[in-house]
Design a protein around this motif. Structure first.
Motif, PDB file in Angstrom:
ATOM      1  N   LEU A   6     -12.625  34.138 -35.807  1.00 39.92           N
ATOM      2  CA  LEU A   6     -11.401  34.466 -36.522  1.00 39.92           C
ATOM      3  C   LEU A   6     -11.019  35.906 -36.263  1.00 39.92           C
ATOM      4  O   LEU A   6     -11.873  36.766 -36.076  1.00 39.92           O
ATOM      5  CB  LEU A   6     -11.602  34.282 -38.033  1.00 39.92           C
ATOM      6  CG  LEU A   6     -11.941  32.883 -38.467  1.00 39.92           C
ATOM      7  CD1 LEU A   6     -13.345  32.836 -39.001  1.00 39.92           C
ATOM      8  CD2 LEU A   6     -10.963  32.411 -39.483  1.00 39.92           C
ATOM      9  N   MET A   7      -9.728  36.147 -36.281  1.00 39.34           N
ATOM     10  CA  MET A   7      -9.197  37.496 -36.128  1.00 39.34           C
ATOM     11  C   MET A   7      -8.064  37.661 -37.136  1.00 39.34           C
ATOM     12  O   MET A   7      -7.323  36.716 -37.409  1.00 39.34           O
ATOM     13  CB  MET A   7      -8.665  37.666 -34.699  1.00 39.34           C
ATOM     14  CG  MET A   7      -8.224  39.049 -34.346  1.00 39.34           C
ATOM     15  SD  MET A   7      -7.777  39.104 -32.583  1.00 39.34           S
ATOM     16  CE  MET A   7      -6.012  39.233 -32.770  1.00 39.34           C
ATOM     17  N   TRP A   8      -7.936  38.843 -37.703  1.00 39.23           N
ATOM     18  CA  TRP A   8      -6.874  39.116 -38.665  1.00 39.23           C
ATOM     19  C   TRP A   8      -5.575  39.458 -37.945  1.00 39.23           C
ATOM     20  O   TRP A   8      -5.578  40.158 -36.943  1.00 39.23           O
ATOM     21  CB  TRP A   8      -7.260  40.280 -39.574  1.00 39.23           C
ATOM     22  CG  TRP A   8      -8.380  39.949 -40.499  1.00 39.23           C
ATOM     23  CD1 TRP A   8      -9.678  40.337 -40.373  1.00 39.23           C
ATOM     24  CD2 TRP A   8      -8.315  39.168 -41.686  1.00 39.23           C
ATOM     25  NE1 TRP A   8     -10.426  39.844 -41.407  1.00 39.23           N
ATOM     26  CE2 TRP A   8      -9.606  39.118 -42.232  1.00 39.23           C
ATOM     27  CE3 TRP A   8      -7.283  38.499 -42.346  1.00 39.23           C
ATOM     28  CZ2 TRP A   8      -9.898  38.432 -43.401  1.00 39.23           C
ATOM     29  CZ3 TRP A   8      -7.586  37.818 -43.522  1.00 39.23           C
ATOM     30  CH2 TRP A   8      -8.870  37.792 -44.024  1.00 39.23           C
ATOM     31  N   ASP A   9      -4.461  38.977 -38.479  1.00 37.35           N
ATOM     32  CA  ASP A   9      -3.137  39.385 -38.011  1.00 37.35           C
ATOM     33  C   ASP A   9      -2.890  40.827 -38.431  1.00 37.35           C
ATOM     34  O   ASP A   9      -3.459  41.299 -39.436  1.00 37.35           O
ATOM     35  CB  ASP A   9      -2.037  38.524 -38.644  1.00 37.35           C
ATOM     36  CG  ASP A   9      -1.838  37.202 -37.945  1.00 37.35           C
ATOM     37  OD1 ASP A   9      -2.147  37.090 -36.751  1.00 37.35           O
ATOM     38  OD2 ASP A   9      -1.345  36.270 -38.614  1.00 37.35           O
ATOM     39  N   ASP A  10      -2.013  41.515 -37.702  1.00 32.57           N
ATOM     40  CA  ASP A  10      -1.606  42.855 -38.119  1.00 32.57           C
ATOM     41  C   ASP A  10      -0.961  42.767 -39.500  1.00 32.57           C
ATOM     42  O   ASP A  10      -0.143  41.886 -39.753  1.00 32.57           O
ATOM     43  CB  ASP A  10      -0.595  43.446 -37.129  1.00 32.57           C
ATOM     44  CG  ASP A  10      -1.218  43.763 -35.784  1.00 32.57           C
ATOM     45  OD1 ASP A  10      -2.461  43.912 -35.715  1.00 32.57           O
ATOM     46  OD2 ASP A  10      -0.466  43.856 -34.801  1.00 32.57           O
ATOM     47  N   GLY A  11      -1.335  43.655 -40.385  1.00 29.78           N
ATOM     48  CA  GLY A  11      -0.760  43.695 -41.733  1.00 29.78           C
ATOM     49  C   GLY A  11      -1.406  42.743 -42.717  1.00 29.78           C
ATOM     50  O   GLY A  11      -1.040  42.740 -43.889  1.00 29.78           O
ATOM     51  N   ALA A  12      -2.355  41.924 -42.262  1.00 32.19           N
ATOM     52  CA  ALA A  12      -3.004  40.979 -43.172  1.00 32.19           C
ATOM     53  C   ALA A  12      -3.917  41.726 -44.147  1.00 32.19           C
ATOM     54  O   ALA A  12      -4.475  42.770 -43.825  1.00 32.19           O
ATOM     55  CB  ALA A  12      -3.820  39.955 -42.381  1.00 32.19           C
ATOM     56  N   ASP A  13      -4.051  41.163 -45.322  1.00 31.04           N
ATOM     57  CA  ASP A  13      -4.912  41.720 -46.352  1.00 31.04           C
ATOM     58  C   ASP A  13      -6.331  41.180 -46.154  1.00 31.04           C
ATOM     59  O   ASP A  13      -6.645  40.063 -46.568  1.00 31.04           O
ATOM     60  CB  ASP A  13      -4.370  41.332 -47.726  1.00 31.04           C
ATOM     61  CG  ASP A  13      -5.178  41.886 -48.879  1.00 31.04           C
ATOM     62  OD1 ASP A  13      -6.222  42.542 -48.640  1.00 31.04           O
ATOM     63  OD2 ASP A  13      -4.769  41.652 -50.031  1.00 31.04           O
ATOM     64  N   ARG A  14      -7.191  41.970 -45.536  1.00 28.00           N
ATOM     65  CA  ARG A  14      -8.561  41.545 -45.225  1.00 28.00           C
ATOM     66  C   ARG A  14      -9.419  41.376 -46.477  1.00 28.00           C
ATOM     67  O   ARG A  14     -10.431  40.686 -46.446  1.00 28.00           O
ATOM     68  CB  ARG A  14      -9.211  42.549 -44.283  1.00 28.00           C
ATOM     69  CG  ARG A  14      -8.536  42.592 -42.931  1.00 28.00           C
ATOM     70  CD  ARG A  14      -9.086  43.713 -42.071  1.00 28.00           C
ATOM     71  NE  ARG A  14      -8.373  43.750 -40.809  1.00 28.00           N
ATOM     72  CZ  ARG A  14      -8.961  43.910 -39.642  1.00 28.00           C
ATOM     73  NH1 ARG A  14     -10.265  44.090 -39.568  1.00 28.00           N
ATOM     74  NH2 ARG A  14      -8.254  43.926 -38.532  1.00 28.00           N
TER      75      ARG A  14
END
Length: 152
Positions: A6-14
């Motif tokens: 998995l990878m986070w999108d830009d601006g996503a709340d991790r």
């Protein structure tokens, strides 16, 4: 056990965390609404919305990830996924969004961080499609749409 990268999108709340299985026997892992602006959305009865999860997946070849509704949301509020089960193919690397539909009678608010769907990892069998002049016969034959009787 299969690993899904998995990878986070830009601006996503991790801080919302990765998908998680809610119990030891759960088949599906819950995914959350992850709005870049952190603002909730309201879905009117009969309407649909694409809800971002903030995630991108790398699914191994030979598998898919199915996106399914959460039963509590369906029963209590009429919130479902119109393309159930949705399929995320192993070669897709874009943002994962969930198409949510309000089949209920009242507007429904989805807040940032709400659990909106569950994902199931499933093996994929690929077929070879062969054209023939005639299909083998069966007892059921061409009967469909209720042809096997009515359940009591």
């Amino acid at each position: 056990m299969v690993s899904i990268e998995l990878m986070w999108d830009d601006g996503a709340d991790r801080s919302l965390g990765l998908p998680v299985y809610a119990s030891a026997g759960a088949a599906g892992a819950d995914v959350r609404a992850n709005f870049a602006d952190r603002q909730p959305i309201v879905i009117a009865p009969g309407e649909r919305a694409l809800v971002p999860t903030g995630l991108r997946l790398a699914i191994p070849e030979g598998y898919e990830v199915q996106v399914r509704p959460r039963s509590g949301l369906a029963l209590k509020h009429g919130i479902t996924l119109p393309n159930t089960p949705g399929t995320i193919d192993s070669d897709y690397r874009g943002p994962v969004g969930v198409i949510v539909m309000n089949a209920g009678k009242a507007a429904f608010e989805i807040a940032h961080g709400d659990r909106i769907a569950q994902i199931i990892v499933a093996p994929v069998l690929r077929a070879v499609f062969v054209e023939v002049e005639e299909l083998a016969t069966t007892q059921r034959g061409a009967g469909g749409f209720g042809s096997t009787g009515v359940s009591s």
